[in-house]
Design a protein around this motif. Structure first.
Motif, mmCIF file in Angstrom:
data_model
loop_
_atom_site.group_PDB
_atom_site.id
_atom_site.type_symbol
_atom_site.label_atom_id
_atom_site.label_comp_id
_atom_site.label_asym_id
_atom_site.label_seq_id
_atom_site.Cartn_x
_atom_site.Cartn_y
_atom_site.Cartn_z
ATOM 1 N N GLN A 154 0.835 -1.211 0.000
ATOM 2 C CA GLN A 154 0.000 0.000 0.000
ATOM 3 C C GLN A 154 0.865 1.254 0.000
ATOM 4 O O GLN A 154 0.591 2.208 -0.734
ATOM 5 C CB GLN A 154 -0.941 0.009 1.204
ATOM 6 C CG GLN A 154 -2.086 -0.956 1.105
ATOM 7 C CD GLN A 154 -2.895 -1.033 2.390
ATOM 8 O OE1 GLN A 154 -2.545 -0.452 3.418
ATOM 9 N NE2 GLN A 154 -3.989 -1.780 2.344
ATOM 10 N N ARG B 42 2.570 1.669 -3.435
ATOM 11 C CA ARG B 42 1.619 2.175 -4.432
ATOM 12 C C ARG B 42 1.314 3.654 -4.207
ATOM 13 O O ARG B 42 1.277 4.438 -5.151
ATOM 14 C CB ARG B 42 0.319 1.384 -4.367
ATOM 15 C CG ARG B 42 0.339 0.141 -5.187
ATOM 16 C CD ARG B 42 -1.082 -0.323 -5.510
ATOM 17 N NE ARG B 42 -0.998 -1.468 -6.373
ATOM 18 C CZ ARG B 42 -1.220 -2.713 -5.983
ATOM 19 N NH1 ARG B 42 -1.546 -2.965 -4.735
ATOM 20 N NH2 ARG B 42 -1.126 -3.692 -6.834
ATOM 21 N N ALA B 43 1.083 4.033 -2.962
ATOM 22 C CA ALA B 43 0.754 5.431 -2.660
ATOM 23 C C ALA B 43 1.913 6.353 -3.015
ATOM 24 O O ALA B 43 1.711 7.413 -3.635
ATOM 25 C CB ALA B 43 0.386 5.577 -1.182
ATOM 26 N N GLU C 221 4.475 5.804 -5.106
ATOM 27 C CA GLU C 221 4.729 5.826 -6.554
ATOM 28 C C GLU C 221 3.613 6.528 -7.320
ATOM 29 O O GLU C 221 3.878 7.237 -8.291
ATOM 30 C CB GLU C 221 4.933 4.402 -7.078
ATOM 31 C CG GLU C 221 6.168 3.719 -6.528
ATOM 32 C CD GLU C 221 7.467 4.377 -6.979
ATOM 33 O OE1 GLU C 221 7.575 4.783 -8.152
ATOM 34 O OE2 GLU C 221 8.381 4.493 -6.138
ATOM 35 N N THR C 222 2.373 6.356 -6.879
ATOM 36 C CA THR C 222 1.251 7.033 -7.532
ATOM 37 C C THR C 222 1.367 8.540 -7.342
ATOM 38 O O THR C 222 1.120 9.314 -8.276
ATOM 39 C CB THR C 222 -0.090 6.516 -6.977
ATOM 40 O OG1 THR C 222 -0.167 5.111 -7.225
ATOM 41 C CG2 THR C 222 -1.270 7.203 -7.620
ATOM 42 N N LEU D 72 3.957 9.801 -9.701
ATOM 43 C CA LEU D 72 3.413 9.886 -11.067
ATOM 44 C C LEU D 72 2.515 11.110 -11.218
ATOM 45 O O LEU D 72 2.563 11.801 -12.238
ATOM 46 C CB LEU D 72 2.623 8.621 -11.415
ATOM 47 C CG LEU D 72 3.411 7.364 -11.712
ATOM 48 C CD1 LEU D 72 2.475 6.185 -11.932
ATOM 49 C CD2 LEU D 72 4.310 7.555 -12.923
ATOM 50 N N ALA D 73 1.695 11.377 -10.198
ATOM 51 C CA ALA D 73 0.784 12.531 -10.247
ATOM 52 C C ALA D 73 1.545 13.851 -10.303
ATOM 53 O O ALA D 73 1.065 14.818 -10.884
ATOM 54 C CB ALA D 73 -0.154 12.509 -9.048
ATOM 55 N N THR E 115 5.043 5.066 -15.891
ATOM 56 C CA THR E 115 3.630 4.912 -16.219
ATOM 57 C C THR E 115 2.970 4.058 -15.144
ATOM 58 O O THR E 115 3.646 3.459 -14.311
ATOM 59 C CB THR E 115 3.460 4.204 -17.571
ATOM 60 O OG1 THR E 115 3.977 2.865 -17.447
ATOM 61 C CG2 THR E 115 4.184 4.940 -18.691
ATOM 62 N N THR E 116 1.660 3.998 -15.213
ATOM 63 C CA THR E 116 0.915 3.158 -14.273
ATOM 64 C C THR E 116 1.313 1.696 -14.436
ATOM 65 O O THR E 116 1.434 0.968 -13.450
ATOM 66 C CB THR E 116 -0.603 3.324 -14.506
ATOM 67 O OG1 THR E 116 -0.920 4.711 -14.399
ATOM 68 C CG2 THR E 116 -1.411 2.540 -13.500
ATOM 69 N N LEU F 80 4.507 1.099 -12.712
ATOM 70 C CA LEU F 80 4.270 1.074 -11.272
ATOM 71 C C LEU F 80 3.783 -0.312 -10.847
ATOM 72 O O LEU F 80 4.303 -0.894 -9.895
ATOM 73 C CB LEU F 80 3.244 2.134 -10.871
ATOM 74 C CG LEU F 80 2.623 1.991 -9.475
ATOM 75 C CD1 LEU F 80 3.671 2.121 -8.389
ATOM 76 C CD2 LEU F 80 1.517 2.996 -9.287
ATOM 77 N N GLU F 81 2.793 -0.853 -11.554
ATOM 78 C CA GLU F 81 2.270 -2.170 -11.202
ATOM 79 C C GLU F 81 3.331 -3.258 -11.378
ATOM 80 O O GLU F 81 3.399 -4.195 -10.594
ATOM 81 C CB GLU F 81 1.012 -2.499 -12.013
ATOM 82 C CG GLU F 81 -0.205 -1.723 -11.557
ATOM 83 C CD GLU F 81 -0.500 -1.882 -10.069
ATOM 84 O OE1 GLU F 81 -0.482 -3.021 -9.557
ATOM 85 O OE2 GLU F 81 -0.743 -0.856 -9.406
#
Length: 193
Positions: free
Chosen positions: A90, A93-94, A96-97, A100-101, A107-108, A111-112
């Motif tokens: 979690q 993801r938070a 890295e997201t 990205l923002a 890219t997404t 990230l995944e």
């Protein structure tokens, strides 16, 4: 011997002590599992400070919600590892997201992919740490010291057949790190969570 229906006595007692609010129980649990928690979190996040934060979160969660652990579902160690994995993924993801923002590189999908790789690495670490000592010792000799099964047998003082068996079983366990529902892996470890 413990069966699936009878969880280890230590796990049940620890949960009861935590539920009663025994601070000494939390200290004992921390002493037993802190290196596991920190190591798994670091494996996912690749950062000591972030792993320290996850370690604090995991033990705070255990302290605040001891009844969330169900001894009938598996060992306390597995529950703690699963909780660590979930919180670390979690956080990854938070983080890295958010990057990205803000217009950071990637890219997404990348990230995944990063999350999947981190999850597999964490599962592999957990599997190696959890496997029986004879299997782990054989794998360590073969991998880190570049021993073949004959040399491993001599180093361990076992027959060549036993060395081959230990290496084969250890590698079979380790190969489950990539599986979506890895046998022997903590529940919830299937996938990136």
């Amino acid at each position: 011997m413990a069966t699936q229906d009878a969880p280890p006595r230590w796990d049940r007692r620890m949960q009861q002590r935590l539920a009663r609010g025994e601070a000494a129980a939390l200290g004992e649990l921390y002493d037993r599992f802190a290196s596991l928690v920190h190591g798994l979190a670091h494996r996912v996040l690749g950062d000591d400070r972030a792993a320290d934060g996850i370690t604090r979160e995991v033990f705070a969660h255990v302290w605040e919600h001891p009844d969330a652990y169900d001894p009938q579902q598996g060992p306390l160690r597995t529950w703690v590892a699963t909780l660590t994995h979930r919180l670390a993924v979690q956080r990854l993801r938070a983080t890295e997201t958010a990057a990205l923002a803000r217009g950071g590189p990637g890219t997404t999908e990348e990230l995944e992919d990063k999350v999947r790789h981190a999850s597999v690495a964490a599962r592999a670490d957990y599997i190696v740490q959890s496997m029986p000592t004879p299997l782990r010792a054989a794998l360590e000799l073969a991998y880190f010291q570049r021993r073949d099964y004959r040399q491993t047998a001599v180093d361990l003082g076992v027959t060549e057949d036993e060395a081959r068996r230990r290496l084969r079983l250890g590698l079979q366990l380790l190969s489950t790190a990539h599986d979506a529902a890895a046998p022997g892996a903590p529940p919830g470890y299937g996938g990136a969570a």
